[in-house]
Design a protein around this motif. Structure first.
Motif, PDB file in Angstrom:
ATOM      1  N   PRO A  30       0.899  42.881  30.863  1.00 60.06           N
ATOM      2  CA  PRO A  30       0.407  41.989  31.672  1.00 60.06           C
ATOM      3  C   PRO A  30       1.472  41.266  32.463  1.00 60.06           C
ATOM      4  N   ASP A  31       2.509  40.886  31.847  1.00 59.91           N
ATOM      5  CA  ASP A  31       3.521  40.120  32.408  1.00 59.91           C
ATOM      6  C   ASP A  31       4.423  41.041  33.489  1.00 59.91           C
ATOM      7  N   LEU A  32       4.242  42.159  33.413  1.00 58.55           N
ATOM      8  CA  LEU A  32       4.650  43.214  34.675  1.00 58.55           C
ATOM      9  C   LEU A  32       4.087  43.161  35.850  1.00 58.55           C
ATOM     10  N   ILE A  33       2.773  42.539  35.864  1.00 55.11           N
ATOM     11  CA  ILE A  33       1.923  42.426  36.952  1.00 55.11           C
ATOM     12  C   ILE A  33       2.624  41.348  37.922  1.00 55.11           C
ATOM     13  N   GLY A  34       3.066  41.929  39.164  1.00 53.48           N
ATOM     14  CA  GLY A  34       3.355  40.840  40.168  1.00 53.48           C
ATOM     15  C   GLY A  34       4.824  40.977  40.112  1.00 53.48           C
ATOM     16  N   VAL A  35       5.621  42.001  39.164  1.00 50.73           N
ATOM     17  CA  VAL A  35       7.188  42.134  39.299  1.00 50.73           C
ATOM     18  C   VAL A  35       7.573  43.236  40.249  1.00 50.73           C
ATOM     19  N   THR A  36       8.505  42.913  41.035  1.00 48.09           N
ATOM     20  CA  THR A  36       8.834  43.979  41.936  1.00 48.09           C
ATOM     21  C   THR A  36      10.017  44.898  41.385  1.00 48.09           C
ATOM     22  N   LEU A  37       9.614  46.159  41.676  1.00 49.07           N
ATOM     23  CA  LEU A  37      10.452  47.454  41.005  1.00 49.07           C
ATOM     24  C   LEU A  37      11.202  47.975  42.101  1.00 49.07           C
ATOM     25  N   LEU A  38      12.285  48.235  41.947  1.00 44.63           N
ATOM     26  CA  LEU A  38      13.171  48.803  42.866  1.00 44.63           C
ATOM     27  C   LEU A  38      13.787  49.959  42.376  1.00 44.63           C
ATOM     28  N   VAL A  39      13.959  51.141  43.028  1.00 48.53           N
ATOM     29  CA  VAL A  39      14.974  52.464  42.636  1.00 48.53           C
ATOM     30  C   VAL A  39      15.646  52.518  43.855  1.00 48.53           C
ATOM     31  N   ASP A  40      17.166  52.207  43.744  1.00 46.13           N
ATOM     32  CA  ASP A  40      17.935  52.403  44.910  1.00 46.13           C
ATOM     33  C   ASP A  40      17.193  51.652  46.028  1.00 46.13           C
ATOM     34  N   GLY A  41      16.840  50.499  45.780  1.00 44.33           N
ATOM     35  CA  GLY A  41      16.344  49.623  47.007  1.00 44.33           C
ATOM     36  C   GLY A  41      14.873  50.015  47.400  1.00 44.33           C
ATOM     37  N   VAL A  42      14.295  51.126  46.810  1.00 38.78           N
ATOM     38  CA  VAL A  42      12.890  51.426  47.284  1.00 38.78           C
ATOM     39  C   VAL A  42      11.867  51.015  46.317  1.00 38.78           C
ATOM     40  N   GLY A  43      10.871  50.348  46.579  1.00 34.30           N
ATOM     41  CA  GLY A  43       9.927  49.906  45.882  1.00 34.30           C
ATOM     42  C   GLY A  43       8.951  48.925  46.122  1.00 34.30           C
ATOM     43  N   GLY A  44       8.356  48.538  45.314  1.00 30.44           N
ATOM     44  CA  GLY A  44       7.447  47.335  45.488  1.00 30.44           C
ATOM     45  C   GLY A  44       6.815  46.777  44.204  1.00 30.44           C
ATOM     46  N   ILE A  45       5.840  45.913  44.576  1.00 30.64           N
ATOM     47  CA  ILE A  45       5.138  45.056  43.670  1.00 30.64           C
ATOM     48  C   ILE A  45       4.246  46.015  42.589  1.00 30.64           C
ATOM     49  N   ILE A  46       4.550  45.882  41.474  1.00 30.62           N
ATOM     50  CA  ILE A  46       3.515  46.399  40.364  1.00 30.62           C
ATOM     51  C   ILE A  46       2.327  45.794  40.184  1.00 30.62           C
ATOM     52  N   VAL A  47       1.414  46.639  40.463  1.00 28.77           N
ATOM     53  CA  VAL A  47      -0.088  46.101  40.513  1.00 28.77           C
ATOM     54  C   VAL A  47      -0.871  46.578  39.547  1.00 28.77           C
ATOM     55  N   GLU A  48      -0.427  47.434  38.791  1.00 25.67           N
ATOM     56  CA  GLU A  48      -1.260  48.067  37.760  1.00 25.67           C
ATOM     57  C   GLU A  48      -0.196  48.820  36.733  1.00 25.67           C
ATOM     58  N   VAL A  49      -0.624  48.757  35.469  1.00 21.63           N
ATOM     59  CA  VAL A  49       0.022  49.198  34.288  1.00 21.63           C
ATOM     60  C   VAL A  49      -0.762  49.683  33.247  1.00 21.63           C
ATOM     61  N   GLU A  50      -0.318  50.325  32.328  1.00 21.99           N
ATOM     62  CA  GLU A  50      -1.078  50.596  30.986  1.00 21.99           C
ATOM     63  C   GLU A  50      -0.175  50.550  30.005  1.00 21.99           C
ATOM     64  N   ALA A  51      -0.805  49.726  28.659  1.00 22.66           N
ATOM     65  CA  ALA A  51       0.182  49.782  27.521  1.00 22.66           C
ATOM     66  C   ALA A  51      -0.153  50.845  26.472  1.00 22.66           C
ATOM     67  N   TYR A  52       0.964  51.481  25.861  1.00 26.09           N
ATOM     68  CA  TYR A  52       0.637  52.311  24.928  1.00 26.09           C
ATOM     69  C   TYR A  52       1.499  52.102  23.554  1.00 26.09           C
ATOM     70  N   HIS A  53       0.921  51.674  22.525  1.00 26.07           N
ATOM     71  CA  HIS A  53       1.501  51.271  21.047  1.00 26.07           C
ATOM     72  C   HIS A  53       1.322  52.558  20.254  1.00 26.07           C
ATOM     73  N   HIS A  54       2.592  52.525  19.525  1.00 30.12           N
ATOM     74  CA  HIS A  54       2.834  53.875  18.678  1.00 30.12           C
ATOM     75  C   HIS A  54       1.929  54.040  17.557  1.00 30.12           C
ATOM     76  N   THR A  55       1.064  52.901  17.140  1.00 28.50           N
ATOM     77  CA  THR A  55       0.046  53.230  16.079  1.00 28.50           C
ATOM     78  C   THR A  55      -1.249  53.572  16.812  1.00 28.50           C
ATOM     79  N   GLU A  56      -1.528  53.912  18.027  1.00 26.97           N
ATOM     80  CA  GLU A  56      -2.605  54.559  18.449  1.00 26.97           C
ATOM     81  C   GLU A  56      -2.443  55.992  19.150  1.00 26.97           C
ATOM     82  N   PRO A  57      -3.339  56.863  19.030  1.00 28.00           N
ATOM     83  CA  PRO A  57      -3.340  58.138  19.423  1.00 28.00           C
ATOM     84  C   PRO A  57      -2.963  58.525  20.737  1.00 28.00           C
ATOM     85  N   ALA A  58      -3.145  57.741  21.650  1.00 24.63           N
ATOM     86  CA  ALA A  58      -2.934  58.133  23.099  1.00 24.63           C
ATOM     87  C   ALA A  58      -1.372  57.930  23.367  1.00 24.63           C
TER      88      ALA A  58
END
Length: 200
Positions: A30-58
């Motif tokens: 949730p702390d990544l929402i609103g963070v700006t991600l750039l790759v070689d200066g190209v990118g934007g604001i992170i508006v959606e993510v999903e968490a994956y924990h090693h203890t769950e089968p997904a």
């Protein structure tokens, strides 16, 4: 401009370091929402993510280390890239201490930097469609398997904190057949750039 957009500030905030990711994946995501991600200066604001924990089968790491997911078992703050259904690249950020093998999938961005380059790579003009899905955003940012294992706080990768804490909404993860009941999808409230709207 969508509600709660953090695009209004023309200046980038403080750059995030790898230590930011050395926490529980359910804290980082949730702390990544609103963070700006750039790759070689190209990118934007992170508006959606999903968490994956090693203890769950997904999670890719659920059944142990393989050549494909080895980066997940290393230290936090590195890029994990994999091919989805043999078609699209997906980018993830490794979290927690080394060996825990948990990560955050980056699902959607609000384009803010290098939009012309994104349009060329995606072959379309509609700004909303450039990065509204995990495969779309990797194509727009030029992310491939060559980025797998790279640190998140060194070129070509860069992440910048938002000027203010945005409103975050939660929901069920998308397109899964396992652990479907976990509300580990996070998004920017009111954003039109998410891959799929969140339920009210």
């Amino acid at each position: 401009m969508p509600p709660n957009s953090v695009r209004s500030s023309p200046k980038l905030g403080k750059q995030l370091k790898r230590a930011f990711f050395d926490r529980r994946v359910l804290e980082v995501a949730p702390d990544l929402i609103g963070v700006t991600l750039l790759v070689d200066g190209v990118g934007g604001i992170i508006v959606e993510v999903e968490a994956y924990h090693h203890t769950e089968p997904a999670a890719h790491s659920y059944n142990g280390m393989t050549p494909r997911n080895a980066v997940m078992f290393g230290p936090a703050g590195f890029v994990y890239v994999y091919r989805s259904y043999g078609i699209h690249w997906c980018v993830n950020f490794v979290c927690e201490k080394a060996g825990s093998a948990s990560a955050v999938l980056i699902r959607a961005l609000e384009p803010t930097h290098g939009i012309a380059a994104m349009r060329r790579r995606r072959g379309l003009h509609d700004e909303r469609s450039l990065c509204s899905g995990p495969g779309k955003l990797t194509e727009a940012l030029g992310i491939t398997h060559t980025h797998n294992g790279l640190p998140l706080d060194k070129p070509p990768m860069a992440l910048y904190a938002p000027a203010a804490r945005p409103d975050v909404v939660t929901g069920l993860r998308i397109g899964l057949t396992k652990a479907v009941d976990l509300p580990w999808r996070y998004g920017l409230k009111g954003s039109k750039f998410v891959s799929k709207p969140f339920a009210d």
